[in-house]
Write a protein that holds these residues in place. Sequence first.
Motif, PDB file in Angstrom:
ATOM      1  N   CYS A  71       0.890  -0.501   0.027  1.00  0.00           N
ATOM      2  CA  CYS A  71      -0.152  -0.069  -0.611  1.00  0.00           C
ATOM      3  C   CYS A  71       1.059   1.337   0.258  1.00  0.00           C
ATOM      4  CB  CYS A  71      -0.981  -0.067   1.355  1.00  0.00           C
ATOM      5  SG  CYS A  71      -1.908  -1.449   1.390  1.00  0.00           S
ATOM      6  N   ILE A  72       0.536   2.302  -0.563  1.00  0.00           N
ATOM      7  CA  ILE A  72       1.113   3.192  -1.041  1.00  0.00           C
ATOM      8  C   ILE A  72       0.298   4.403  -0.450  1.00  0.00           C
ATOM      9  CG2 ILE A  72       3.316   2.811  -1.906  1.00  0.00           C
ATOM     10  CD1 ILE A  72       1.602   4.557  -4.255  1.00  0.00           C
ATOM     11  N   ALA A  73       0.437   5.626  -0.145  1.00  0.00           N
ATOM     12  CA  ALA A  73      -0.285   6.631  -0.345  1.00  0.00           C
ATOM     13  C   ALA A  73       0.104   7.939  -1.406  1.00  0.00           C
ATOM     14  CB  ALA A  73      -0.241   7.687   0.907  1.00  0.00           C
ATOM     15  N   ILE A  74      -1.193   8.692  -1.962  1.00  0.00           N
ATOM     16  CA  ILE A  74      -0.582   9.752  -2.538  1.00  0.00           C
ATOM     17  C   ILE A  74      -1.609  10.900  -2.668  1.00  0.00           C
ATOM     18  CG2 ILE A  74      -0.970   9.942  -4.939  1.00  0.00           C
ATOM     19  CD1 ILE A  74      -1.026   6.922  -5.848  1.00  0.00           C
ATOM     20  N   MET A  75      -0.762  11.380  -2.325  1.00  0.00           N
ATOM     21  CA  MET A  75      -1.312  13.017  -2.020  1.00  0.00           C
ATOM     22  C   MET A  75      -1.449  14.257  -3.266  1.00  0.00           C
ATOM     23  SD  MET A  75      -0.751  16.008   1.049  1.00  0.00           S
ATOM     24  CE  MET A  75      -1.542  17.192   1.193  1.00  0.00           C
ATOM     25  N   ALA A  76      -2.562  14.225  -3.831  1.00  0.00           N
ATOM     26  CA  ALA A  76      -2.904  15.291  -4.725  1.00  0.00           C
ATOM     27  C   ALA A  76      -4.079  16.430  -5.191  1.00  0.00           C
ATOM     28  CB  ALA A  76      -2.707  14.238  -5.842  1.00  0.00           C
ATOM     29  N   GLY A  77      -4.330  17.648  -5.371  1.00  0.00           N
ATOM     30  CA  GLY A  77      -5.344  18.011  -5.409  1.00  0.00           C
ATOM     31  C   GLY A  77      -6.442  17.242  -6.378  1.00  0.00           C
ATOM     32  N   ARG A  78      -7.584  18.598  -6.244  1.00  0.00           N
ATOM     33  CA  ARG A  78      -8.445  17.515  -7.452  1.00  0.00           C
ATOM     34  C   ARG A  78      -8.567  18.164  -8.486  1.00  0.00           C
ATOM     35  NH1 ARG A  78     -14.399  16.984  -4.131  1.00  0.00           N
ATOM     36  NH2 ARG A  78     -13.499  15.922  -2.884  1.00  0.00           N
ATOM     37  N   SER A  79      -8.106  17.458  -9.597  1.00  0.00           N
ATOM     38  CA  SER A  79      -8.255  17.921 -11.204  1.00  0.00           C
ATOM     39  C   SER A  79      -8.749  16.693 -11.653  1.00  0.00           C
ATOM     40  CB  SER A  79      -7.102  18.694 -11.548  1.00  0.00           C
ATOM     41  OG  SER A  79      -5.926  18.020 -11.397  1.00  0.00           O
TER      42      SER A  79
END
Length: 83
Positions: A71-79
Motif C-alpha cells: 500500500c502507498i499513499a498519494i496526495m494530490a489536488g482535485r483536477s
Amino acid sequence: MEKWSDVLVKIPVEAFAHMSIVGMVRLATQYQPDKIAVQCNDQYITYRELEEKSNQVARYISDMYIKPGKCIAIMAGRSIETI
C-alpha cells in the motif's frame, strides 16, 4: 462524479461481480477507447487516455521498487490531471 458512463451497459451485471475498478476501466477501453471516461467542466479524458495515464503511474511506482500488494499513499489536488 455526476454519473457513470454507459460504455459497459450491454455487458451482463454478473460479469462485474468480482471485477475491480481497474478491470472495468480496462474493459471499457477495449470496447470504446475514445469515449469520455472522466469529465470535469469543459475538460475530459477518454478511456484510452485514462488507461495510458494509469499505466504511466504504475510504471513510475514500479520503478521505485514498490512491490505488488504494498500500500502507498498519494496526495494530490482535485483536477482532471489527478485522475
